[in-house]
Design a protein around this motif. Sequence first.
Motif, mmCIF file in Angstrom:
data_model
loop_
_atom_site.group_PDB
_atom_site.id
_atom_site.type_symbol
_atom_site.label_atom_id
_atom_site.label_comp_id
_atom_site.label_asym_id
_atom_site.label_seq_id
_atom_site.Cartn_x
_atom_site.Cartn_y
_atom_site.Cartn_z
ATOM 1 N N ASP A 337 0.811 -1.220 0.000
ATOM 2 C CA ASP A 337 0.000 0.000 0.000
ATOM 3 C C ASP A 337 0.842 1.267 0.000
ATOM 4 O O ASP A 337 0.446 2.283 -0.574
ATOM 5 N N PHE A 340 1.753 1.619 -3.521
ATOM 6 C CA PHE A 340 0.545 1.812 -4.336
ATOM 7 C C PHE A 340 0.055 3.262 -4.237
ATOM 8 O O PHE A 340 -0.460 3.820 -5.205
ATOM 9 N N ALA A 341 0.251 3.879 -3.077
ATOM 10 C CA ALA A 341 -0.179 5.271 -2.916
ATOM 11 C C ALA A 341 0.567 6.192 -3.880
ATOM 12 O O ALA A 341 0.105 7.289 -4.184
ATOM 13 N N VAL A 343 1.438 5.258 -7.001
ATOM 14 C CA VAL A 343 1.152 4.875 -8.388
ATOM 15 C C VAL A 343 0.135 5.851 -8.983
ATOM 16 O O VAL A 343 -0.955 6.015 -8.447
ATOM 17 N N ARG A 344 0.525 6.500 -10.067
ATOM 18 C CA ARG A 344 -0.419 7.402 -10.742
ATOM 19 C C ARG A 344 -1.006 6.757 -12.001
ATOM 20 O O ARG A 344 -2.151 7.003 -12.352
ATOM 21 N N HIS A 345 -0.216 5.969 -12.690
ATOM 22 C CA HIS A 345 -0.652 5.430 -13.978
ATOM 23 C C HIS A 345 -0.314 3.953 -14.076
ATOM 24 O O HIS A 345 0.869 3.586 -14.125
ATOM 25 N N ALA A 346 -1.329 3.109 -14.137
ATOM 26 C CA ALA A 346 -1.143 1.670 -14.348
ATOM 27 C C ALA A 346 -2.493 1.083 -14.705
ATOM 28 O O ALA A 346 -3.536 1.570 -14.254
ATOM 29 N N VAL A 349 -3.014 -3.271 -10.837
ATOM 30 C CA VAL A 349 -1.922 -3.412 -9.871
ATOM 31 C C VAL A 349 -2.134 -4.687 -9.059
ATOM 32 O O VAL A 349 -3.259 -4.990 -8.644
#
Lengths: 430, 430
Positions: A337, A340-341, A343-346, A349
Amino acid sequence: MSLRLNSSDPDFAAQFDRLVNARRDGDADVRRDVSAIIDAVRARGDAALEEYTTRFDDHSLSSKGWQIDAAEMQAAFGGLDAELREALELAASRIRSYHEAQLPQDRDYTDETGVRLGARWSAVDAAGLYVPGGRAAYPSSLLMNAIPAKVAGVQRLVVVTPTPKSEVNPLVLAAAHLAGVDEVWRIGGAQAIAALAYGTDKISPVDVVTGPGNAWVAEAKRQLYGVVGIDMVAGPSEIVVVADGDNDPNWIAADLLSQAEHDPTSQSILFTDDAAFANHVEDCLNVLVGKLATHKVARESWDSNGAIITVGSLDEAMPLVNRLAAEHLELAVSDPDALFAKVRHAGSVFLGRHTPEAIGDYVAGPNHVLPTGRRARFSSGLSVLDFMKRTSFIGLDESSLGKLGPATAALAHAEGLPAHALSVEKRLVK
Amino acid sequence: MSLRLNSSDPDFAAQFDRLVNARRDGDADVRRDVSAIIDAVRARGDAALEEYTTRFDDHSLSSKGWQIDAAEMQAAFGGLDAELREALELAASRIRSYHEAQLPQDRDYTDETGVRLGARWSAVDAAGLYVPGGRAAYPSSLLMNAIPAKVAGVQRLVVVTPTPKSEVNPLVLAAAHLAGVDEVWRIGGAQAIAALAYGTDKISPVDVVTGPGNAWVAEAKRQLYGVVGIDMVAGPSEIVVVADGDNDPNWIAADLLSQAEHDPTSQSILFTDDAAFANHVEDCLNVLVGKLATHKVARESWDSNGAIITVGSLDEAMPLVNRLAAEHLELAVSDPDALFAKVRHAGSVFLGRHTPEAIGDYVAGPNHVLPTGRRARFSSGLSVLDFMKRTSFIGLDESSLGKLGPATAALAHAEGLPAHALSVEKRLVK
């Protein structure tokens, strides 16, 4: 030999730029061919379909048949061994649940000015799904495309699929039965997309076309975008794995290979903060790949497009991960997490050490049709929304028109549109 | 002379088919021109932009300037007269409220199998808005494109707009100030779309491009779809009005003209169950049109593309209305909900006698960028979703992987993807 980069290299920024901007798409000039095929199907309909199908698929529609009927699909499903049938049913059930929760809410309210406003969602009337023939014919893809359409409420769900030498993949037919597909036509290529978009005497047109295909299919969808709705243009598939040194290197090597085995143009990239672990992964990968029935494809993909990038810390990797905007992103760490916080573009996940990407390909529930080639910067995986559209609505009465009318008329006059103003002013003056 | 049809005519079905399938799009072959312009901008960047801007817009970027700065926008806003400023502010505020309520909900839950599943929405990093020059430069369009992007959370909002002979429309600049646009570039045409998609030395690329434009702009967006996200391909605008005989024929005539005055290719169609009312509307229209500053365009549009269709009952009209899948649909009756329940395909619906379509163009709140040319069968008006994307996510632990792993491996083996199976099996066997 795959690419090895280290973020502390003096020329890392330039090397990473090249990785981000490399094109893996085939460069064949298919535009003109596809355009001619579309024109032919539009002009000559079923006759053109027959000719192309004989030429490209070695299948005679008029003598061997245009459609695969429901009984054949049911028989294929009945013929599955129990383990496979249960696996397909588990997949279908979980995909259905996840997509049911995506169904959008209608809105209908009256605001403080007394204006009724809202939006109503509805399904398209008909959807067409492309199912490739040969190696890329996956029952899982059929489920991932068909189930969201059915959940959206699409009444007519049409599959087109090439059947080279009249052969069909029984697993795909079984999945079509399970998903409730309404029609299956034995046509493929750009000609099948054109038939779905414009319709022919035999095949009624549809409103949306989705599903994977080769470069001709993708180009046909692109050219017909606007005549029908389509899912996002798809390119070669990719995975980015962010992993610390506490992972089993064999697990991570298998994850990288699971992407590589799809196609020589696929791409697998590992980010790690542990240089020794990077070496272990590569060693494991070199052992594992030799044991795969898909080793030629996996080897070629890894050598041509694979990369291992060593970074000072996994936090430092995240801006690089965002630039890649990958279709699949694994965060193989204890506390996913926290990463993951950032991550802007995917596209999708996969959180933690026990979530290999393959789980998402089959049974997890979320769609495996995901944006490729950095398109996760602006597009999303397939969902029920791809098979629905929203109608907004507005309702005024004399009182609320009195409140909004003068501003409307002022703006209409300012824009040089007097009839717009008149349509309001006529109703204001009694 | 507009078209007059009656649903009881013996050849009505064939006549209506022709109306549905008529193409009003310009047929100019702009594909090749646009393709060459895109290639030039991609290869030569700012130099190509300078050349095209000098040639097409008679504006020298190097000597007269590339950008319009924030002070100029603020000055335009400050220079508005009070009525217009308040009207723009009312519009902006209502558009903002309506679109804020569209913001999608994230999902993050653990299902009964112990699998964590969800979806997280985020804004694209940057969006580009095309604003036409000349007659079609509408401040309302700027608000309708810019505000949803800002509500979505887009950090960088870029406007491109041609400024023929260096002239700019102060109303558009005022709207850009009000909407919080970050950059305004004095470029237009296909070259501006190419610059937004690929970026140049001066202009950073964006992720999504929206906004109306001429045939070259529309074709450039179509060709660059996939490099960037775009809103739906737009064609000529249209309105369908369903009205009973209890309406004031002048109101309905003004509504039909409000669409017709946009462009000679616009289309206005009236369905009514009252033949005498149909005649009254046409008489009123013929009087009103002569008083409009826009009479030439409105007259040409109505004569070329307008239609009045008399039906036995308004209920009977609804399947025909659905086939047209119009951008705008007015239901000018006392109980619009009864008819609205039968609407399957429409961009936006205007309920009741006091809701002229023009209200939706400016201040009601819902977006006025809507699907044209029957595309409401499969697409929706512009919304915050056009500036956002969704990342799905999946998280398993040892226990839930134990439950989903075997089915995944079975399906992977059946699809001939052994590394997929291996990535699961390695984690199952300890």
